[in-house]
Design a protein around this motif. Structure first.
Motif, PDB file in Angstrom:
ATOM      1  N   ALA B  28       0.836  -1.209   0.000  1.00 22.39           N
ATOM      2  CA  ALA B  28       0.000   0.000   0.000  1.00 22.39           C
ATOM      3  C   ALA B  28       0.868   1.257   0.000  1.00 22.39           C
ATOM      4  CB  ALA B  28      -0.935   0.000   1.214  1.00 22.39           C
ATOM      5  N   GLU B  29       1.980   1.203   0.712  1.00 15.36           N
ATOM      6  CA  GLU B  29       2.872   2.364   0.742  1.00 15.36           C
ATOM      7  C   GLU B  29       3.508   2.605  -0.622  1.00 15.36           C
ATOM      8  OE1 GLU B  29       5.876   2.560   3.892  1.00 15.36           O
ATOM      9  OE2 GLU B  29       4.230   2.184   5.314  1.00 15.36           O
ATOM     10  N   ALA B  30       3.860   1.517  -1.285  1.00 17.75           N
ATOM     11  CA  ALA B  30       4.489   1.639  -2.599  1.00 17.75           C
ATOM     12  C   ALA B  30       3.461   1.953  -3.690  1.00 17.75           C
ATOM     13  CB  ALA B  30       5.237   0.353  -2.938  1.00 17.75           C
ATOM     14  N   ASN B  31       2.189   1.642  -3.422  1.00 22.10           N
ATOM     15  CA  ASN B  31       1.134   1.858  -4.419  1.00 22.10           C
ATOM     16  C   ASN B  31      -0.050   2.579  -3.770  1.00 22.10           C
ATOM     17  OD1 ASN B  31       2.099  -0.105  -6.781  1.00 22.10           O
ATOM     18  ND2 ASN B  31       2.428  -1.118  -4.805  1.00 22.10           N
ATOM     19  N   PRO B  32       0.160   3.848  -3.457  1.00 21.06           N
ATOM     20  CA  PRO B  32      -0.852   4.553  -2.656  1.00 21.06           C
ATOM     21  C   PRO B  32      -2.224   4.646  -3.333  1.00 21.06           C
ATOM     22  CG  PRO B  32       0.862   6.072  -3.445  1.00 21.06           C
ATOM     23  CD  PRO B  32       1.332   4.693  -3.735  1.00 21.06           C
ATOM     24  N   ASP B  33      -2.285   4.472  -4.644  1.00 18.97           N
ATOM     25  CA  ASP B  33      -3.580   4.599  -5.322  1.00 18.97           C
ATOM     26  C   ASP B  33      -4.333   3.276  -5.436  1.00 18.97           C
ATOM     27  OD1 ASP B  33      -3.124   7.273  -5.641  1.00 18.97           O
ATOM     28  OD2 ASP B  33      -2.193   7.031  -7.627  1.00 18.97           O
ATOM     29  N   ALA B  34      -3.677   2.185  -5.098  1.00 15.00           N
ATOM     30  CA  ALA B  34      -4.318   0.872  -5.243  1.00 15.00           C
ATOM     31  C   ALA B  34      -5.505   0.748  -4.292  1.00 15.00           C
ATOM     32  CB  ALA B  34      -3.305  -0.228  -4.953  1.00 15.00           C
ATOM     33  N   GLN B  35      -6.657   0.306  -4.797  1.00 12.57           N
ATOM     34  CA  GLN B  35      -7.839   0.071  -3.971  1.00 12.57           C
ATOM     35  C   GLN B  35      -7.791  -1.383  -3.513  1.00 12.57           C
ATOM     36  OE1 GLN B  35     -10.352   2.501  -3.277  1.00 12.57           O
ATOM     37  NE2 GLN B  35      -8.754   3.845  -4.096  1.00 12.57           N
ATOM     38  N   ILE B  36      -7.181  -1.599  -2.368  1.00 10.05           N
ATOM     39  CA  ILE B  36      -6.966  -2.961  -1.886  1.00 10.05           C
ATOM     40  C   ILE B  36      -8.257  -3.502  -1.270  1.00 10.05           C
ATOM     41  CG2 ILE B  36      -5.663  -4.373  -0.240  1.00 10.05           C
ATOM     42  CD1 ILE B  36      -3.365  -2.335  -0.559  1.00 10.05           C
ATOM     43  N   PHE B 361       1.149 -17.130  -4.557  1.00 11.93           N
ATOM     44  CA  PHE B 361      -0.215 -16.795  -4.993  1.00 11.93           C
ATOM     45  C   PHE B 361      -0.704 -15.558  -4.235  1.00 11.93           C
ATOM     46  CE2 PHE B 361      -4.908 -17.621  -5.096  1.00 11.93           C
ATOM     47  CZ  PHE B 361      -5.076 -17.588  -6.474  1.00 11.93           C
ATOM     48  N   PHE B 362      -0.361 -15.479  -2.948  1.00 15.25           N
ATOM     49  CA  PHE B 362      -0.708 -14.294  -2.144  1.00 15.25           C
ATOM     50  C   PHE B 362      -0.138 -13.035  -2.802  1.00 15.25           C
ATOM     51  CE2 PHE B 362       0.453 -11.063   0.931  1.00 15.25           C
ATOM     52  CZ  PHE B 362      -0.675 -10.925   1.710  1.00 15.25           C
ATOM     53  N   ASP B 363       1.158 -13.089  -3.134  1.00 19.25           N
ATOM     54  CA  ASP B 363       1.806 -11.912  -3.714  1.00 19.25           C
ATOM     55  C   ASP B 363       1.217 -11.574  -5.081  1.00 19.25           C
ATOM     56  OD1 ASP B 363       3.483 -11.503  -1.521  1.00 19.25           O
ATOM     57  OD2 ASP B 363       5.045 -12.812  -2.311  1.00 19.25           O
ATOM     58  N   LYS B 364       0.904 -12.612  -5.854  1.00 15.66           N
ATOM     59  CA  LYS B 364       0.342 -12.407  -7.197  1.00 15.66           C
ATOM     60  C   LYS B 364      -1.022 -11.727  -7.104  1.00 15.66           C
ATOM     61  CE  LYS B 364      -0.807 -14.884 -11.395  1.00 15.66           C
ATOM     62  NZ  LYS B 364      -0.130 -15.590 -12.479  1.00 15.66           N
ATOM     63  N   LEU B 365      -1.877 -12.228  -6.203  1.00 20.35           N
ATOM     64  CA  LEU B 365      -3.208 -11.629  -6.035  1.00 20.35           C
ATOM     65  C   LEU B 365      -3.086 -10.182  -5.554  1.00 20.35           C
ATOM     66  CD1 LEU B 365      -5.907 -13.904  -4.338  1.00 20.35           C
ATOM     67  CD2 LEU B 365      -5.669 -13.234  -6.726  1.00 20.35           C
ATOM     68  N   LEU B 366      -2.144  -9.967  -4.627  1.00 23.00           N
ATOM     69  CA  LEU B 366      -1.977  -8.618  -4.078  1.00 23.00           C
ATOM     70  C   LEU B 366      -1.482  -7.674  -5.167  1.00 23.00           C
ATOM     71  CD1 LEU B 366      -1.922  -6.660  -1.666  1.00 23.00           C
ATOM     72  CD2 LEU B 366       0.359  -7.527  -1.088  1.00 23.00           C
TER      73      LEU B 366
END
Lengths: 411, 411
Positions: B28-36, B361-366
């Motif tokens: 989230a810090e590296a991608n502040p615009d991502a809607q997680i 898979f966790f990292d890929k989905l994220l």
């Protein structure tokens, strides 16, 4: 077949308060018309402060809207509560305690028991005598003691007697102990500790590598400005003390449930390999794994204690119980009884008259005055011959109880 | 110097969910615009039922009047709550469970950890693999295991693998074990147990003198009428099982905190002298000594679950999450993934595609979908190659997450 934890079988039958309840219930059944007044268990009786109630209703409303709904909170408690506690209760008194060192819980009883989880089995444990029974019983359950003797003292525990002879402040032990439970203002004796007394303990702990488990559940009752509220007011305490606090007695949260424990990040203990381990890390792990945080609603109620309105209401509440304590002291003294405590504490510690045992005095008060107190011997062998009267009740009940006692003992 | 509980040092770094939080925060810090969108931790998202909120506001009003004010409640919980639970959740399903056998607590996480307090150190412990990590970690902390191996398996624990190969129901062990943790509907796999499967466990436990620690936190999600909700639906279970339940997932109490544990009075285990001891007595003593009961306000909220309005609202809430689960199953299947669970449970258990590890898979989905799930390997070595998706979220978030996953895996 599955094996039990045999240490439980070492526990003396019946925790103190269930035994009191048993005797009171038996008396009430035999005397259905008796108007029994309970000054026994240290349970509050006055309404929850309005500021806390209003904040909790608001929190329930938050829970009704998915935008403000709260699921699992941090196991350590919400930052907004921890920060207010750090600022008001500690930093405001010159104590170097950071919000991250404060763990919110549902009770000091839980915390003082659970804290043993992070310690090893071979520590030497010291308690005062008399003492809050939970400190002792949880050590028995954890296997830190041998069996009890006839006086109810458990093998392996170091008992530090406190009585009128030493002004209810335990002498610093000559032998080396590892964990020391201290409670000031004291439950059950109502005694307080000066800064000098706490400094002597901190110095002892630092010299011996000991840790003080400091129960400050009654700090709000301190009115004497020279007395410390927190052990962290003593220099060096961050390296040797864990402190327990509660909203039970200041804000009337006994039925609402919120408390806190301070574990300084500078506090360490030794691992088997000789290395020093931060206890904060262990307690954080313990709470993250075995606890899921306190209700959001309740934490909002606790936060309101720190609002201006909350502070005013909590002061009024504490002041009310302290006035009760003053009335109890005055009336019992006038009735010819010798009393201690009850000045910076909600407990009055009474010397039983005419050499009566604590339980005999209990039965006498119950049967003649229909008043319930707590036998001093229930708090330890050295409490024999003493009796605890709690100031937690309505003014009318306190006055009526004192009238009955006066009539009995002056009669 | 004070010694720590060295067993804590055996724990693998970081409980599963903090590690997930760490990776999500870094992303989230590296991608502040991502809607997680978080479908990881099993935390509810929808508002607390109105019936519960109304009851809690009423309870707060009780606290504002000294005539109805509540101080310390029974450590075991209020009788009015225990009786409703006994009648509705147990007796109503033909289970012989008395109100006095129900202990109200602030969470199943606490209870499943704390229950070990009453058992001895030398019991042989069995867990499924994958498993809710708290069962394992609390045993490690209590000193019931040796160190972990490279796969994260602790020496001394008996692991019972569950996977697609055995339809996610563990094989009854051939060796003798003392304590067995079972969770149905299962966290993390979403698998359920038939009466026949539970009967096989009860028979095994009775033959071997074992005790089943049965976690039924997700029983409200059972829609198949042939499936048991409680282990006490199986004859003989009163002699060999403790059951844990929670208001977290049926009524959305993850942030409000209320749960319960059933310890039948017929359940015994062996003391060192060979005598059989009632576990009810030990647990009652444990709770009386180390716990002060759940907030009155929260218990009133839990009680409201059993009102007509409460039942209706809880059913709607559970139905909503089950619809989410159905959507997740359908969309993931359509995207070519193999899924299990999610029918009588709020968890969908996904086989990772293309031989990806759970964390890959966790990292890929994220990274590709900005969706957070839980790596199966975090629940145990046999969870490797699986992934847990939780149905606890808003409909909009579930649909958006599935859209993103479909686009990635069909793309």
């Amino acid at each position: 077949m599955v094996r039990i934890n045999d240490n439980y079988l070492k526990l003396k039958a019946g925790y103190l308060f269930p035994e009191i309840a048993r005797r009171v219930n038996a008396f009430a059944e035999a005397n259905p018309d008796a108007q029994i007044i309970k000054l026994g268990i240290g349970d509050v009786t006055e309404p929850l402060p309005e500021a806390c109630r209003t904040a909790m209703v608001d929190a329930i409303n938050d829970m009704g809207d998915r935008a403000s709904f709260k699921g699992y909170g941090p196991e350590q408690g919400y930052p907004w509560l921890r920060e207010k506690i750090a600022a008001h209760d500690f930093q405001g008194r010159g104590c170097e305690v950071d919000a991250s060192e404060i763990f919110i819980s549902d009770g000091s009883k839980c915390d003082t028991g659970n804290i043993l989880d992070i310690f090893g089995k071979d520590n030497k444990i010291a308690v005062t005598d008399p003492v809050y029974p939970v400190y002792v019983d949880t050590n028995v359950m954890a296997g830190h003691t041998g069996p009890a003797n006839d006086k109810g003292e458990y093998e392996g525990l170091v008992y530090l007697p406190i009585s009128a002879d030493n002004h209810f402040t335990a002498q610093i032990p000559s032998e080396k102990v590892d964990l020391i439970y201290l409670c000031f203002p004291n439950n059950p004796t109502g005694a307080t500790a000066t800064k000098e007394h706490l400094k002597a303990w901190v110095d002892y702990a630092r010299t011996n590598g000991s840790i003080i488990l400091f129960d400050a559940a009654y700090e709000a009752f301190i009115t004497d400005s020279s007395l410390p509220h927190s052990i962290y007011e003593i220099e060096g305490a961050r390296d040797c003390a864990i402190e327990f606090r509660s909203f039970s007695k200041n804000a009337g949260f006994t039925g609402t449930r919120c408390a806190l424990t301070v574990v300084p990040k500078t506090l360490t203990a030794k691992a088997a390999d000789g290395s020093e381990v931060e206890l904060w890390k262990l307690w954080n792990r313990r709470q993250s794994t075995k606890f899921n945080g306190v209700s959001y609603i309740v934490q909002r109620g606790a936060e309101a204690v720190y609002s201006d309105r909350g502070q005013e209401q909590v002061k009024a509440l504490v002041g009310f119980y302290l006035e009760n304590a003053a009335i109890i002291r005055e009336k019992l003294t006038a009735a010819g009884l010798t009393v201690y405590g009850g000045v910076n504490a909600p407990y009055v510690w009474v010397k039983t008259p005419n050499g009566l045992s604590s339980w005999d005095f209990f039965d006498k008060l119950l049967q003649n005055c229909h008043v319930v107190g707590t036998p001093g011997s229930g708090f330890g062998a050295a409490g024999e011959g003493y009796f605890r009267i709690s100031a937690f009740n309505s003014r009318a009940n306190v006055e009526e109880a004192m009238k009955r006692i006066t009539a009995t003992f002056n009669g």
